[in-house]
Design an enzyme around this catalytic site. Structure first.
Site, PDB file in Angstrom:
ATOM      1  N   ASN A  13       0.805  -1.228   0.000  1.00 29.03           N
ATOM      2  CA  ASN A  13       0.000   0.000   0.000  1.00 29.03           C
ATOM      3  C   ASN A  13       0.839   1.280   0.000  1.00 29.03           C
ATOM      4  O   ASN A  13       0.371   2.350   0.381  1.00 29.03           O
ATOM      5  CB  ASN A  13      -1.001   0.014   1.156  1.00 29.03           C
ATOM      6  CG  ASN A  13      -2.204  -0.845   0.852  1.00 29.03           C
ATOM      7  OD1 ASN A  13      -3.205  -0.357   0.358  1.00 29.03           O
ATOM      8  ND2 ASN A  13      -2.086  -2.140   1.092  1.00 29.03           N
ATOM      9  N   GLY A  14       2.077   1.151  -0.471  1.00 29.25           N
ATOM     10  CA  GLY A  14       2.943   2.325  -0.569  1.00 29.25           C
ATOM     11  C   GLY A  14       2.598   3.197  -1.763  1.00 29.25           C
ATOM     12  O   GLY A  14       3.093   4.321  -1.886  1.00 29.25           O
ATOM     13  N   GLY A  15       1.763   2.688  -2.674  1.00 29.47           N
ATOM     14  CA  GLY A  15       1.397   3.449  -3.864  1.00 29.47           C
ATOM     15  C   GLY A  15       2.132   2.984  -5.113  1.00 29.47           C
ATOM     16  O   GLY A  15       2.200   3.716  -6.113  1.00 29.47           O
ATOM     17  N   LYS A  16       2.640   1.766  -5.103  1.00 25.68           N
ATOM     18  CA  LYS A  16       3.417   1.242  -6.237  1.00 25.68           C
ATOM     19  C   LYS A  16       2.585   1.170  -7.516  1.00 25.68           C
ATOM     20  O   LYS A  16       3.009   1.630  -8.573  1.00 25.68           O
ATOM     21  CB  LYS A  16       3.942  -0.177  -5.913  1.00 25.68           C
ATOM     22  CG  LYS A  16       4.793  -0.250  -4.663  1.00 25.68           C
ATOM     23  CD  LYS A  16       5.267  -1.667  -4.381  1.00 25.68           C
ATOM     24  CE  LYS A  16       4.162  -2.636  -4.009  1.00 25.68           C
ATOM     25  NZ  LYS A  16       3.546  -2.363  -2.705  1.00 25.68           N
ATOM     26  N   ASP A  36       2.088  -8.906  -8.383  1.00 25.62           N
ATOM     27  CA  ASP A  36       0.879  -9.473  -7.771  1.00 25.62           C
ATOM     28  C   ASP A  36       0.180 -10.485  -8.690  1.00 25.62           C
ATOM     29  O   ASP A  36      -0.614 -11.291  -8.217  1.00 25.62           O
ATOM     30  CB  ASP A  36      -0.118  -8.361  -7.400  1.00 25.62           C
ATOM     31  CG  ASP A  36       0.219  -7.730  -6.056  1.00 25.62           C
ATOM     32  OD1 ASP A  36       1.302  -8.027  -5.509  1.00 25.62           O
ATOM     33  OD2 ASP A  36      -0.595  -6.943  -5.544  1.00 25.62           O
ATOM     34  N   TYR A  55       1.816 -15.134   2.793  1.00 24.63           N
ATOM     35  CA  TYR A  55       1.766 -14.473   1.482  1.00 24.63           C
ATOM     36  C   TYR A  55       2.915 -13.486   1.249  1.00 24.63           C
ATOM     37  O   TYR A  55       3.223 -13.164   0.104  1.00 24.63           O
ATOM     38  CB  TYR A  55       0.438 -13.721   1.320  1.00 24.63           C
ATOM     39  CG  TYR A  55      -0.620 -14.554   0.643  1.00 24.63           C
ATOM     40  CD1 TYR A  55      -0.573 -14.797  -0.724  1.00 24.63           C
ATOM     41  CD2 TYR A  55      -1.661 -15.130   1.368  1.00 24.63           C
ATOM     42  CE1 TYR A  55      -1.524 -15.577  -1.360  1.00 24.63           C
ATOM     43  CE2 TYR A  55      -2.628 -15.909   0.744  1.00 24.63           C
ATOM     44  CZ  TYR A  55      -2.549 -16.123  -0.619  1.00 24.63           C
ATOM     45  OH  TYR A  55      -3.493 -16.893  -1.246  1.00 24.63           O
ATOM     46  N   ARG A 137      -3.943  -0.301   4.364  1.00 23.70           N
ATOM     47  CA  ARG A 137      -4.177  -1.735   4.139  1.00 23.70           C
ATOM     48  C   ARG A 137      -5.569  -2.138   4.624  1.00 23.70           C
ATOM     49  O   ARG A 137      -6.220  -2.990   4.008  1.00 23.70           O
ATOM     50  CB  ARG A 137      -3.085  -2.536   4.870  1.00 23.70           C
ATOM     51  CG  ARG A 137      -3.258  -4.043   4.820  1.00 23.70           C
ATOM     52  CD  ARG A 137      -2.359  -4.688   3.801  1.00 23.70           C
ATOM     53  NE  ARG A 137      -2.573  -6.143   3.725  1.00 23.70           N
ATOM     54  CZ  ARG A 137      -1.828  -6.973   3.052  1.00 23.70           C
ATOM     55  NH1 ARG A 137      -0.801  -6.537   2.349  1.00 23.70           N
ATOM     56  NH2 ARG A 137      -2.095  -8.256   3.015  1.00 23.70           N
ATOM     57  N   VAL A 141      -9.285  -4.980   0.140  1.00 28.82           N
ATOM     58  CA  VAL A 141      -9.745  -6.364   0.271  1.00 28.82           C
ATOM     59  C   VAL A 141      -8.973  -7.236  -0.719  1.00 28.82           C
ATOM     60  O   VAL A 141      -9.115  -7.084  -1.929  1.00 28.82           O
ATOM     61  CB  VAL A 141     -11.267  -6.488   0.014  1.00 28.82           C
ATOM     62  CG1 VAL A 141     -11.700  -7.944   0.206  1.00 28.82           C
ATOM     63  CG2 VAL A 141     -12.054  -5.578   0.948  1.00 28.82           C
ATOM     64  N   GLU A 182       0.269  11.984  -4.728  1.00 30.36           N
ATOM     65  CA  GLU A 182       0.477  11.157  -5.920  1.00 30.36           C
ATOM     66  C   GLU A 182       1.187  11.960  -7.012  1.00 30.36           C
ATOM     67  O   GLU A 182       2.074  11.454  -7.704  1.00 30.36           O
ATOM     68  CB  GLU A 182      -0.864  10.627  -6.444  1.00 30.36           C
ATOM     69  CG  GLU A 182      -1.441   9.537  -5.559  1.00 30.36           C
ATOM     70  CD  GLU A 182      -2.802   9.028  -6.034  1.00 30.36           C
ATOM     71  OE1 GLU A 182      -3.117   9.159  -7.233  1.00 30.36           O
ATOM     72  OE2 GLU A 182      -3.545   8.493  -5.191  1.00 30.36           O
TER      73      GLU A 182
HETATM   74  N1  LIG Z   1       0.573   9.254  -2.711  1.00 27.04           N
HETATM   75  C1  LIG Z   1      -0.502   8.716  -2.105  1.00 27.04           C
HETATM   76  N2  LIG Z   1      -1.084   9.344  -1.065  1.00 27.04           N
HETATM   77  C2  LIG Z   1      -2.159   8.800  -0.430  1.00 27.04           C
HETATM   78  N3  LIG Z   1      -2.747   7.625  -0.776  1.00 27.04           N
HETATM   79  C3  LIG Z   1      -2.193   6.968  -1.823  1.00 27.04           C
HETATM   80  C4  LIG Z   1      -1.061   7.468  -2.546  1.00 27.04           C
HETATM   81  N4  LIG Z   1      -0.753   6.597  -3.534  1.00 27.04           N
HETATM   82  C5  LIG Z   1      -1.655   5.593  -3.433  1.00 27.04           C
HETATM   83  N5  LIG Z   1      -2.534   5.816  -2.428  1.00 27.04           N
HETATM   84  C6  LIG Z   1      -3.636   4.953  -1.987  1.00 27.04           C
HETATM   85  O1  LIG Z   1      -3.078   3.886  -1.218  1.00 27.04           O
HETATM   86  C7  LIG Z   1      -3.708   2.645  -1.542  1.00 27.04           C
HETATM   87  C8  LIG Z   1      -2.688   1.695  -2.121  1.00 27.04           C
HETATM   88  O2  LIG Z   1      -2.241   2.172  -3.392  1.00 27.04           O
HETATM   89  P1  LIG Z   1      -1.626   1.190  -4.471  1.00 27.04           P
HETATM   90  O3  LIG Z   1      -2.580   0.106  -4.806  1.00 27.04           O
HETATM   91  O4  LIG Z   1      -1.071   2.025  -5.572  1.00 27.04           O
HETATM   92  O5  LIG Z   1      -0.441   0.580  -3.585  1.00 27.04           O
HETATM   93  P2  LIG Z   1       0.443  -0.713  -3.794  1.00 27.04           P
HETATM   94  O6  LIG Z   1       1.763  -0.387  -3.180  1.00 27.04           O
HETATM   95  O7  LIG Z   1       0.437  -1.147  -5.217  1.00 27.04           O
HETATM   96  O8  LIG Z   1      -0.337  -1.799  -2.892  1.00 27.04           O
HETATM   97  P3  LIG Z   1      -0.212  -3.425  -2.806  1.00 27.04           P
HETATM   98  O9  LIG Z   1       0.263  -3.729  -1.457  1.00 27.04           O
HETATM   99  O10 LIG Z   1      -1.604  -3.956  -3.019  1.00 27.04           O
HETATM  100  O11 LIG Z   1       0.736  -3.860  -3.882  1.00 27.04           O
HETATM  101  C9  LIG Z   1      -4.848   2.984  -2.525  1.00 27.04           C
HETATM  102  O12 LIG Z   1      -6.010   3.156  -1.781  1.00 27.04           O
HETATM  103  C10 LIG Z   1      -4.374   4.300  -3.156  1.00 27.04           C
HETATM  104  O13 LIG Z   1      -5.454   5.086  -3.578  1.00 27.04           O
HETATM  105  N1  LIG Z   2      -2.855 -11.261  -4.996  1.00 23.42           N
HETATM  106  C1  LIG Z   2      -2.980 -12.239  -4.103  1.00 23.42           C
HETATM  107  O1  LIG Z   2      -3.177 -13.385  -4.479  1.00 23.42           O
HETATM  108  C2  LIG Z   2      -2.872 -11.911  -2.645  1.00 23.42           C
HETATM  109  C3  LIG Z   2      -3.501 -12.727  -1.743  1.00 23.42           C
HETATM  110  C4  LIG Z   2      -3.371 -12.417  -0.400  1.00 23.42           C
HETATM  111  C5  LIG Z   2      -2.607 -11.339   0.000  1.00 23.42           C
HETATM  112  N2  LIG Z   2      -2.012 -10.560  -0.904  1.00 23.42           N
HETATM  113  C6  LIG Z   2      -1.176  -9.429  -0.445  1.00 23.42           C
HETATM  114  O2  LIG Z   2      -0.691  -8.667  -1.526  1.00 23.42           O
HETATM  115  C7  LIG Z   2       0.368  -7.890  -1.013  1.00 23.42           C
HETATM  116  C8  LIG Z   2       1.313  -7.503  -2.121  1.00 23.42           C
HETATM  117  O3  LIG Z   2       0.672  -6.654  -3.019  1.00 23.42           O
HETATM  118  C9  LIG Z   2       1.025  -8.726   0.075  1.00 23.42           C
HETATM  119  O4  LIG Z   2       1.185  -7.932   1.215  1.00 23.42           O
HETATM  120  C10 LIG Z   2       0.047  -9.876   0.315  1.00 23.42           C
HETATM  121  O5  LIG Z   2      -0.263 -10.068   1.681  1.00 23.42           O
HETATM  122  C11 LIG Z   2      -2.140 -10.820  -2.218  1.00 23.42           C
END
Ligand SMILES: Nc1ncnc2c1ncn2[C@@H]1O[C@H](COP(=O)(O)OP(=O)(O)OP(=O)(O)O)[C@@H](O)[C@H]1O
Ligand SMILES: NC(=O)c1ccc[n+]([C@@H]2O[C@H](CO)[C@@H](O)[C@H]2O)c1
Length: 206
Positions: A13-16, A36, A55, A137, A141, A182
């Site tokens: 959830n870092g915004g990747k 993912d 996971y 996080r 879901v 962002e």
């Molecule tokens: N710069 C930001 N500031 C605040 N919220 C953000 C920012 N970038 C993304 N978000 C929010 O944080 C959440 C996670 O964003 P995103 O899916 O891009 O992260 P991720 O690192 O790909 O997560 P994952 O763990 O699922 O791989 C989303 O709800 C998104 O809208």
């Molecule tokens: N995509 C998946 O199958 C899945 C299932 C359960 C948990 N996760 C989470 O995804 C994150 C990476 O984006 C990790 O932190 C997993 O916990 C993914």
């Protein structure tokens, strides 16, 4: 023809994905691979003594399959200068007609896996502090969904361990503050990539 492989790594959830998708849209000749998409089926993911599915470790991912896709792209980049718009974009960004193909790989465990770490030309890593990460996080879901206590019992401890391991493997990482807007994050990374691409252009010949 040259290739340039960018890693967008970082904490969950870092915004990747948000950053990677925007770069993918804006950069010419750009392809994207999301880690993912390479999780093993739930039945193959290990469970710890507390009943938590493991996971957030490399073993939960089909990294060989993901690497095959990456190597295949490197051998034959998919996106080509196939439209006037793409061509103009590449001229605007690079100031040249030269042909550079960009691959963005985004995911939470990129630099811990040596074969993947080895292919990156530039490595970014988005960080977000514990509280904000837990808050973001809790709004997501996954499939399967996080059970109660999963963040503190598995996700965060594994993040700390994985980050430590990563720093032992590679030092060449550009850290990005994921709490910035962002737009700020995008602009910063976009200029950095643009500079790196221009450098690549001036130092090599096709
Ligand atoms: N710069 C930001 N500031 C605040 N919220 C953000 C920012 N970038 C993304 N978000 C929010 O944080 C959440 C996670 O964003 P995103 O899916 O891009 O992260 P991720 O690192 O790909 O997560 P994952 O763990 O699922 O791989 C989303 O709800 C998104 O809208
Ligand atoms: N995509 C998946 O199958 C899945 C299932 C359960 C948990 N996760 C989470 O995804 C994150 C990476 O984006 C990790 O932190 C997993 O916990 C993914």
């Amino acid at each position: 023809m040259k290739t340039f492989v960018i890693g967008i790594g970082g904490v969950t959830n870092g915004g990747k994905t948000t950053l990677a998708k925007r770069l993918h849209t804006e950069l010419p000749n750009c392809s994207m691979i999301s880690q993912d998409d390479y999780f093993k089926p739930d039945s193959e993911v290990a469970v710890d003594e507390n009943g938590f599915k493991q996971y957030d470790v490399l073993d939960a991912l089909n990294m060989e399959v993901m690497m095959a896709r990456v190597y295949s792209w490197i051998k034959q980049p998919r996106n080509t200068l196939n439209s006037t718009e793409e061509y103009e974009k590449s001229q605007n960004i690079l100031g040249t007609k030269d042909d550079i193909h960009v691959l963005i790989v985004e995911g939470f465990l990129l630099y811990n896996y040596r074969p993947l770490n080895d292919v990156f030309n530039r490595r970014y890593f988005l960080t977000v502090p514990y509280e904000e990460c837990k808050r973001r996080r809790s709004t997501r879901v996954y499939v399967p969904p996080d059970p109660p206590g999963y963040f503190d019992g598995h996700v965060w401890p594994m993040y700390l361990k994985n980050t430590q391991d990563m720093e032992d493997i590679t030092k060449d990482i550009v850290y990005i503050d994921g709490t910035k807007s962002e737009n700020d994050i995008y602009s910063h990374v976009y200029s950095d990539v643009k500079e790196a691409l221009s450098g690549l252009q001036s130092t090599t010949t096709s």
